[in-house]
Design an enzyme around this catalytic site. Structure first.
Site, PDB file in Angstrom:
ATOM      1  N   ASN A   1       0.854  -1.190   0.000  1.00  0.00           N
ATOM      2  CA  ASN A   1       0.000   0.000   0.000  1.00  0.00           C
ATOM      3  C   ASN A   1       0.888   1.238   0.000  1.00  0.00           C
ATOM      4  O   ASN A   1       1.937   1.287   0.649  1.00  0.00           O
ATOM      5  CB  ASN A   1      -0.991   0.005   1.167  1.00  0.00           C
ATOM      6  CG  ASN A   1      -0.374  -0.113   2.540  1.00  0.00           C
ATOM      7  OD1 ASN A   1       0.681  -0.732   2.708  1.00  0.00           O
ATOM      8  ND2 ASN A   1      -1.017   0.468   3.524  1.00  0.00           N
TER       9      ASN A   1
ATOM     10  N   GLU B   1       0.415   5.202   0.602  1.00  0.00           N
ATOM     11  CA  GLU B   1      -0.505   6.250   1.047  1.00  0.00           C
ATOM     12  C   GLU B   1      -0.042   7.617   0.557  1.00  0.00           C
ATOM     13  O   GLU B   1       1.043   7.763  -0.019  1.00  0.00           O
ATOM     14  CB  GLU B   1      -0.607   6.208   2.587  1.00  0.00           C
ATOM     15  CG  GLU B   1      -1.190   4.881   3.051  1.00  0.00           C
ATOM     16  CD  GLU B   1      -1.499   4.831   4.535  1.00  0.00           C
ATOM     17  OE1 GLU B   1      -1.015   5.686   5.306  1.00  0.00           O
ATOM     18  OE2 GLU B   1      -2.247   3.904   4.924  1.00  0.00           O
TER      19      GLU B   1
ATOM     20  N   CYS C   1      -4.013   0.504  -2.480  1.00  0.00           N
ATOM     21  CA  CYS C   1      -3.873  -0.686  -1.634  1.00  0.00           C
ATOM     22  C   CYS C   1      -2.798  -1.626  -2.179  1.00  0.00           C
ATOM     23  O   CYS C   1      -2.471  -1.610  -3.372  1.00  0.00           O
ATOM     24  CB  CYS C   1      -5.188  -1.441  -1.561  1.00  0.00           C
ATOM     25  SG  CYS C   1      -6.487  -0.586  -0.671  1.00  0.00           S
TER      26      CYS C   1
ATOM     27  N   GLU D   1      -2.784  -4.896  -2.736  1.00  0.00           N
ATOM     28  CA  GLU D   1      -3.140  -5.878  -3.761  1.00  0.00           C
ATOM     29  C   GLU D   1      -3.312  -5.239  -5.128  1.00  0.00           C
ATOM     30  O   GLU D   1      -2.981  -5.824  -6.149  1.00  0.00           O
ATOM     31  CB  GLU D   1      -4.361  -6.707  -3.357  1.00  0.00           C
ATOM     32  CG  GLU D   1      -5.570  -5.944  -2.873  1.00  0.00           C
ATOM     33  CD  GLU D   1      -5.505  -5.608  -1.381  1.00  0.00           C
ATOM     34  OE1 GLU D   1      -4.548  -4.942  -0.966  1.00  0.00           O
ATOM     35  OE2 GLU D   1      -6.451  -5.963  -0.660  1.00  0.00           O
TER      36      GLU D   1
ATOM     37  N   CYS E   1     -10.311  -4.691   0.448  1.00  0.00           N
ATOM     38  CA  CYS E   1     -11.418  -3.724   0.509  1.00  0.00           C
ATOM     39  C   CYS E   1     -12.323  -3.929  -0.698  1.00  0.00           C
ATOM     40  O   CYS E   1     -11.994  -4.653  -1.648  1.00  0.00           O
ATOM     41  CB  CYS E   1     -10.881  -2.296   0.566  1.00  0.00           C
ATOM     42  SG  CYS E   1     -10.252  -1.681  -1.018  1.00  0.00           S
TER      43      CYS E   1
ATOM     44  N   CYS F   1     -10.789  -3.156  -4.108  1.00  0.00           N
ATOM     45  CA  CYS F   1      -9.813  -4.169  -4.530  1.00  0.00           C
ATOM     46  C   CYS F   1     -10.502  -5.454  -4.984  1.00  0.00           C
ATOM     47  O   CYS F   1     -10.023  -6.118  -5.904  1.00  0.00           O
ATOM     48  CB  CYS F   1      -8.821  -4.467  -3.414  1.00  0.00           C
ATOM     49  SG  CYS F   1      -7.608  -3.153  -3.228  1.00  0.00           S
TER      50      CYS F   1
HETATM   51  N1  THU Z   1      -5.094  -1.632   2.773  1.00  0.00           N
HETATM   52  C1  THU Z   1      -4.508  -2.447   1.854  1.00  0.00           C
HETATM   53  O1  THU Z   1      -3.451  -2.108   1.292  1.00  0.00           O
HETATM   54  N2  THU Z   1      -5.098  -3.615   1.554  1.00  0.00           N
HETATM   55  C2  THU Z   1      -6.200  -4.114   2.180  1.00  0.00           C
HETATM   56  O2  THU Z   1      -6.641  -5.212   1.860  1.00  0.00           O
HETATM   57  C3  THU Z   1      -6.858  -3.328   3.236  1.00  0.00           C
HETATM   58  C4  THU Z   1      -6.354  -1.945   3.418  1.00  0.00           C
HETATM   59  C5  THU Z   1      -4.414  -0.391   3.158  1.00  0.00           C
HETATM   60  C6  THU Z   1      -5.028   0.878   2.640  1.00  0.00           C
HETATM   61  C7  THU Z   1      -4.524   1.877   3.666  1.00  0.00           C
HETATM   62  O3  THU Z   1      -3.225   2.300   3.300  1.00  0.00           O
HETATM   63  C8  THU Z   1      -4.419   1.082   4.956  1.00  0.00           C
HETATM   64  O4  THU Z   1      -4.392  -0.281   4.565  1.00  0.00           O
HETATM   65  C9  THU Z   1      -5.559   1.327   5.924  1.00  0.00           C
HETATM   66  O5  THU Z   1      -6.786   1.153   5.328  1.00  0.00           O
END
Ligand code: THU
Length: 133
Positions: free
Chosen positions: A43, A45, A54, A56, A88, A91
């Site tokens: 991920n 940000e 994210c 994935e 999420c 995704c």
């Molecule tokens: N996040 C992911 O990268 N993958 C997931 O399956 C769930 C959430 C990340 C997005 C964000 O940077 C952090 O986790 C909190 O939501």
């Protein structure tokens, strides 16, 4: 499935590269191609929070950038969660573009006990599936 432990190990390892200064939720993902090779992602940000990508989706986009489009499994790992972290909603839609209904989705929290689901279990009633190329 062959390569499964390698898939999990790579998701765990790559999560160290996660850029998550806002949520402190460091996530790594690894996708397994039908040919047995693996691509990873984290991920990423942003201080404009909505721009976050994210793990994935990062892994999938990286794989597609390398000309790979068919995946049989994905593993997602978050060392900062006490529970297995599923993909999420956004995704799940993106994974469904490149993964069949019977493809496998694994996810784990800090204990590294990966839960296993079918794509069709985490993304039922898949809309417009037949429009995929
Ligand atoms: N996040 C992911 O990268 N993958 C997931 O399956 C769930 C959430 C990340 C997005 C964000 O940077 C952090 O986790 C909190 O939501």
């Amino acid at each position: 499935m062959e390569n499964l432990q390698e898939l999990f190990d790579k998701a765990v390892k790559v999560s160290e590269n996660s850029y998550a200064p806002y949520s402190n939720f460091h996530v790594g993902a690894a996708v397994l191609y039908n040919d047995g090779s693996i691509e990873t992602g984290v991920n990423v940000e942003n201080r404009s929070y909505g721009l976050t990508n994210c793990a994935e989706r990062s892994a999938l986009f990286s794989a597609v950038s390398k000309g790979k489009k068919d995946f049989k499994a994905v593993a997602i790992y978050c060392k900062d969660a006490d529970y297995p972290v599923p993909p999420c909603g956004a995704c799940r839609q993106v994974l469904s573009e490149f993964m069949d209904k019977k493809a496998l989705v694994y996810f784990a929290g800090k204990d590294k006990k990966f839960k296993k689901y079918l794509m069709e279990e985490i993304y039922p009633l898949d809309a417009l599936h037949e429009l995929r190329s």
